[in-house]
Scaffold this active site. Structure first.
Site, PDB file in Angstrom:
ATOM      1  N   ARG A  37       0.830  -1.205   0.000  1.00 19.01           N
ATOM      2  CA  ARG A  37       0.000   0.000   0.000  1.00 19.01           C
ATOM      3  C   ARG A  37       0.864   1.253   0.000  1.00 19.01           C
ATOM      4  O   ARG A  37       0.570   2.227  -0.695  1.00 19.01           O
ATOM      5  CB  ARG A  37      -0.955  -0.022   1.201  1.00 19.01           C
ATOM      6  CG  ARG A  37      -2.143   0.923   1.063  1.00 19.01           C
ATOM      7  CD  ARG A  37      -1.895   2.296   1.658  1.00 19.01           C
ATOM      8  NE  ARG A  37      -1.417   2.183   3.018  1.00 19.01           N
ATOM      9  CZ  ARG A  37      -0.434   2.919   3.523  1.00 19.01           C
ATOM     10  NH1 ARG A  37       0.157   3.832   2.797  1.00 19.01           N
ATOM     11  NH2 ARG A  37      -0.027   2.734   4.770  1.00 19.01           N
ATOM     12  N   GLU A  56      13.631  14.939   6.533  1.00 15.16           N
ATOM     13  CA  GLU A  56      15.098  14.969   6.582  1.00 15.16           C
ATOM     14  C   GLU A  56      15.565  14.296   7.872  1.00 15.16           C
ATOM     15  O   GLU A  56      14.773  14.137   8.807  1.00 15.16           O
ATOM     16  CB  GLU A  56      15.576  16.423   6.508  1.00 15.16           C
ATOM     17  CG  GLU A  56      15.101  17.089   5.218  1.00 15.16           C
ATOM     18  CD  GLU A  56      15.691  18.473   4.991  1.00 15.16           C
ATOM     19  OE1 GLU A  56      16.400  18.978   5.878  1.00 15.16           O
ATOM     20  OE2 GLU A  56      15.423  19.020   3.908  1.00 15.16           O
ATOM     21  N   TRP A 106      14.002   8.281   5.144  1.00 18.07           N
ATOM     22  CA  TRP A 106      12.763   7.494   5.221  1.00 18.07           C
ATOM     23  C   TRP A 106      11.957   7.640   3.939  1.00 18.07           C
ATOM     24  O   TRP A 106      10.761   7.879   3.983  1.00 18.07           O
ATOM     25  CB  TRP A 106      11.902   7.916   6.422  1.00 18.07           C
ATOM     26  CG  TRP A 106      12.647   7.906   7.711  1.00 18.07           C
ATOM     27  CD1 TRP A 106      12.935   8.983   8.491  1.00 18.07           C
ATOM     28  CD2 TRP A 106      13.214   6.772   8.366  1.00 18.07           C
ATOM     29  NE1 TRP A 106      13.646   8.590   9.592  1.00 18.07           N
ATOM     30  CE2 TRP A 106      13.831   7.226   9.544  1.00 18.07           C
ATOM     31  CE3 TRP A 106      13.273   5.398   8.057  1.00 18.07           C
ATOM     32  CZ2 TRP A 106      14.493   6.390  10.432  1.00 18.07           C
ATOM     33  CZ3 TRP A 106      13.928   4.555   8.931  1.00 18.07           C
ATOM     34  CH2 TRP A 106      14.522   5.054  10.107  1.00 18.07           C
ATOM     35  N   THR A 147      10.230   6.198   0.930  1.00 20.60           N
ATOM     36  CA  THR A 147       9.656   4.997   0.313  1.00 20.60           C
ATOM     37  C   THR A 147       9.867   5.056  -1.200  1.00 20.60           C
ATOM     38  O   THR A 147       9.697   6.118  -1.799  1.00 20.60           O
ATOM     39  CB  THR A 147       8.158   4.901   0.649  1.00 20.60           C
ATOM     40  OG1 THR A 147       8.024   4.769   2.054  1.00 20.60           O
ATOM     41  CG2 THR A 147       7.512   3.698  -0.029  1.00 20.60           C
ATOM     42  N   CYS A 149      -0.134  17.274  -0.105  1.00 18.53           N
ATOM     43  CA  CYS A 149       0.142  15.902  -0.580  1.00 18.53           C
ATOM     44  C   CYS A 149      -0.066  14.914   0.568  1.00 18.53           C
ATOM     45  O   CYS A 149      -0.652  13.847   0.389  1.00 18.53           O
ATOM     46  CB  CYS A 149       1.579  15.772  -1.063  1.00 18.53           C
ATOM     47  SG  CYS A 149       2.012  16.896  -2.392  1.00 18.53           S
ATOM     48  N   ARG A 166      -2.543  10.615   3.690  1.00 15.50           N
ATOM     49  CA  ARG A 166      -3.095  10.205   4.987  1.00 15.50           C
ATOM     50  C   ARG A 166      -4.529   9.707   4.837  1.00 15.50           C
ATOM     51  O   ARG A 166      -4.957   8.810   5.552  1.00 15.50           O
ATOM     52  CB  ARG A 166      -3.119  11.403   5.945  1.00 15.50           C
ATOM     53  CG  ARG A 166      -1.778  11.765   6.453  1.00 15.50           C
ATOM     54  CD  ARG A 166      -1.804  13.132   7.104  1.00 15.50           C
ATOM     55  NE  ARG A 166      -0.450  13.501   7.483  1.00 15.50           N
ATOM     56  CZ  ARG A 166      -0.103  14.730   7.844  1.00 15.50           C
ATOM     57  NH1 ARG A 166      -1.005  15.703   7.865  1.00 15.50           N
ATOM     58  NH2 ARG A 166       1.142  14.980   8.185  1.00 15.50           N
ATOM     59  N   GLU A 173       3.753   9.864   8.128  1.00 12.95           N
ATOM     60  CA  GLU A 173       2.632  10.675   7.625  1.00 12.95           C
ATOM     61  C   GLU A 173       1.927  11.409   8.753  1.00 12.95           C
ATOM     62  O   GLU A 173       0.705  11.429   8.839  1.00 12.95           O
ATOM     63  CB  GLU A 173       1.619   9.791   6.886  1.00 12.95           C
ATOM     64  CG  GLU A 173       2.224   9.077   5.705  1.00 12.95           C
ATOM     65  CD  GLU A 173       2.160   9.890   4.439  1.00 12.95           C
ATOM     66  OE1 GLU A 173       1.612  11.007   4.467  1.00 12.95           O
ATOM     67  OE2 GLU A 173       2.665   9.419   3.420  1.00 12.95           O
ATOM     68  N   GLY A 174       2.747  11.994   9.621  1.00 14.56           N
ATOM     69  CA  GLY A 174       2.195  12.631  10.806  1.00 14.56           C
ATOM     70  C   GLY A 174       2.092  11.554  11.866  1.00 14.56           C
ATOM     71  O   GLY A 174       1.293  10.621  11.734  1.00 14.56           O
TER      72      GLY A 174
END
Lengths: 391, 250
Positions: A91, A134, A164, A166, A245, A250, A370-371
């Site tokens: 995913r 970063e 990090w 992806t 984005c 999210r 993603e938060g």
């Protein structure tokens, strides 16, 4: 039979169900048989990309004129749900390609950029990655130090490091966010389309992951990377562009987590009905029934949250804070369900042959990316009190 | 090449069925539906035939209430060109009534091949396809597991009890499709979106009263619990005795 205790199917259109069913079958036939091994070996199963592209899973909610499927957001969410029922890494691959690379090109790119990049990304010919985080700036991306400087001829030189990331090592293109021309204010942040074969660009696999092992996670280094003037995303401006984005991604994650939770619940349920202990299936014991009842209840709540959020998104009336609530709730409940499912499976639950522990480990990343859960807590806190607790 | 495919909406089978209050039908509460498996292979065969010949049209027919439009659209999302719903409150129990209604509709055009699935997985009926062939005066090859069509003729294989049979036939023909002929394609997302825009015509089904009626439906009796006779070699003589005298299988 898939978990649908509240007959959510009746609230889906025929087309939404058809999309979900196709992806469900793809996951059952092509992802499930190979994902345990891919996870143990620590490899993203690249061989799935052409089939995912052929099915139309990449950037599926972007318009048909750019080679995409033009689906609504509920159908898009259902795709994410089914993919993550397979694995968060699968995913994540689709989320990044669609919501973090194709979406910014679609939302902030020139017509020429859209026509050049989007069809090739929808067809899987070009894989992309998204460089915002970063090494020292995760939850506070406004502090980023990656810098792009405009040259006299209108081209740009970018320096910095991203972490990090992806799809980083397999990407042919990176959407890189950088401050511009020495201005440390977050309002100077712009997006750049950077080919990964540009001189000075390196991507390095991040080793030693105990989570998202079937996913390509990399560190990007940009050392005097030179890109032409038309590499900038002309309509990007300030931190709000990458945050838009992330809101897209999210939203998909809130559905994805639901998929992981459903996968774990169904595994635990099936195990509970067949595993015999003390002379009867363990599903007949009250403790296990309580676990299953709790899991089912949380899944139903999450399904209703994501579905309604999708309807709001399709109506154009959703807010980023609503997305925070959905991501925070669904990922948190999925991590809990995965752990409980793992426990119900007893010793067998630690084997890669079963999915729950893999999901459990994956979801720790999803909880953080993603938060983070905590940052979404503060977003909601600010939304209801009007008081900023970030700083 | 003009190709018709007749499909049936059937409940997805991985549920526990209940009998409705009238005692002669299935309680539809909570059931999910899909295209009959064998009919999906029929659709796939039709699409492959069209792709091989490079031109032509695949038209999908289904008889029943408006709900069958979902199954017609699934076939359209796989690639069929248009659909026809023969509208009826429910599909009747009499296969001959269904066959007559389908034949009346199919008669209006010239078809090179009319495909059916070999059997409906819900009612276990296999007669509609052959009956339609009879009503249209066409040859019928049932339960095919391989197919080759060229120059107005075809060859198909049929699996028999312990042998297989190769059959040649002229076109036009009615074929019913068995397992093993192909594996149906998954509708991709663009196909699903395109299916919404493809024509789906709704016509009243010309159904007669029929002569077959379901008068009662009952679930199979619960299987009796097994019996453990003993363990190891010592139990064998008693087991053999019971298999001979009680179960009467030896």
């Amino acid at each position: 039979m898939a978990t649908d205790f509240f007959n959510i199917d009746s609230a889906l259109s025929e087309e939404e169900r058809a999309v979900r069913d196709s992806v469900r079958r793809f996951v059952d036939e092509s992802v499930m048989p190979i994902i345990g091994d891919a996870y143990v070996q620590g490899k993203f199963p690249k061989q799935l990309i052409p089939r995912m592209a052929e099915l139309g899973l990449l950037g599926a909610n972007l318009p048909e004129e750019y080679g995409c499927a033009g689906l609504n957001n509920v159908a898009y969410g259902l795709i994410m749900q089914e993919l993550e029922r397979g694995d968060s890494g699968i995913r994540s691959f689709a989320s990044v390609q669609g919501a973090l690379v194709m979406y910014p090109i679609y939302a902030f790119g020139s017509e020429e950029q859209k026509r050049h990049w989007l069809p090739k990304m929808a067809s899987g010919e070009i894989i992309g990655c998204f460089g915002l985080t970063e090494p020292d700036y995760g939850s506070n991306p406004s502090g980023m130090i990656t810098m792009a400087r405009e040259q006299k001829d209108g081209s740009w030189v970018i320096n910095g490091a991203k972490m990090w990331i992806t799809n980083g090592s397999q990407a042919k293109v990176a959407v890189v966010w950088a401050k511009t021309n020495g201005d440390a204010d977050q309002r100077s942040i712009r997006g750049f389309i950077v080919p990964t074969d540009a001189k000075g660009f390196t991507a390095k696999d991040q080793k030693g992951k105990l989570s998202l092992r079937a996913s390509d996670t990399s560190e990007l280094v940009l050392d005097d990377v030179h890109v032409p003037g038309d590499a900038i995303l002309p309509k990007s401006g300030g931190l709000k562009s990458p945050l838009m984005c992330l809101t897209q991604a999210r939203y998909g994650i809130s559905w994805g987590a639901l998929g992981a939770a459903i996968g774990c619940y169904e595994e635990a349920l099936s195990y509970a009905k067949t595993r015999v202990m003390f002379g009867r299936p363990i599903g007949g014991f009250q403790l296990q029934q309580a676990r299953l009842a709790d899991m089912l209840t949380e899944i139903v709540k999450g399904q209703l949250v994501s579905l309604h959020l999708g309807r709001l998104k399709d109506a154009g009336t959703f807010t980023p804070q609503q997305v925070s609530l959905a991501k925070r709730n669904n990922v948190n409940m999925a991590t809990n369900i995965a752990r409980e499912a793992r426990r119900m499976l007893g010793g067998n639950g630690i084997l890669a042959e079963y999915a729950s522990m893999r999901h459990m480990a994956n979801l720790e990343s999803v909880y953080t990316y993603e938060g983070t859960h905590d940052i979404h807590t503060l977003i909601l806190g600010q939304a209801v009190t009007g008081l900023n607790a970030f700083e | 090449m003009k190709i018709a495919v007749c499909i049936k909406r059937v409940p997805v089978m991985d549920v526990r069925f209940r009998i409705a209050a009238d005692g002669k039908s299935v309680d539809e509460t909570g059931l999910k539906y899909d295209v009959n498996d064998f009919d999906l292979w029929a659709v796939e065969a039709a699409l492959q035939l069209k792709e091989k010949t490079g031109d032509g049209e695949v038209v999908v027919f289904s008889l029943g209430p408006d709900a069958v439009q979902e199954q017609i659209r699934k076939a359209l999302s796989m690639g069929a060109d248009r659909g026809v719903q023969l509208k009826a409150d429910r599909a009747p129990a009499d296969p001959l009534s269904i066959a007559k209604a389908l034949a009346a509709e199919l008669k209006a055009s010239q078809w090179d091949v009319v495909f059916f699935g070999k059997v409906a997985i819900d009612s276990a009926d296999q007669s509609v396809g052959p009956m339609v062939a009879e009503l249209l005066g066409l040859p019928c090859v049932s339960a095919i597991s391989s197919l080759d069509i060229a120059n107005g003729r075809g060859t198909a294989k049929r699996e028999l009890e312990s042998a297989s049979e190769i059959v040649e036939f002229p076109l036009p023909v009615v074929l019913t499709v068995d397992e093993g002929l192909n594996k149906e394609r998954l509708p991709n997302l663009k196909g699903i979106m395109a299916a919404k825009k493809k024509p789906l015509e709704v016509k009243p089904a010309q159904l007669d009263a029929g002569t077959v009626n379901v008068v009662a439906m009952e679930l199979p009796a619960e299987r009796a619990a097994g019996r453990i006779i003993g363990e190891g070699a010592a139990a064998v003589p008693e087991l053999v005795r019971l298999l001979q005298t009680e179960a009467k299988v030896l």
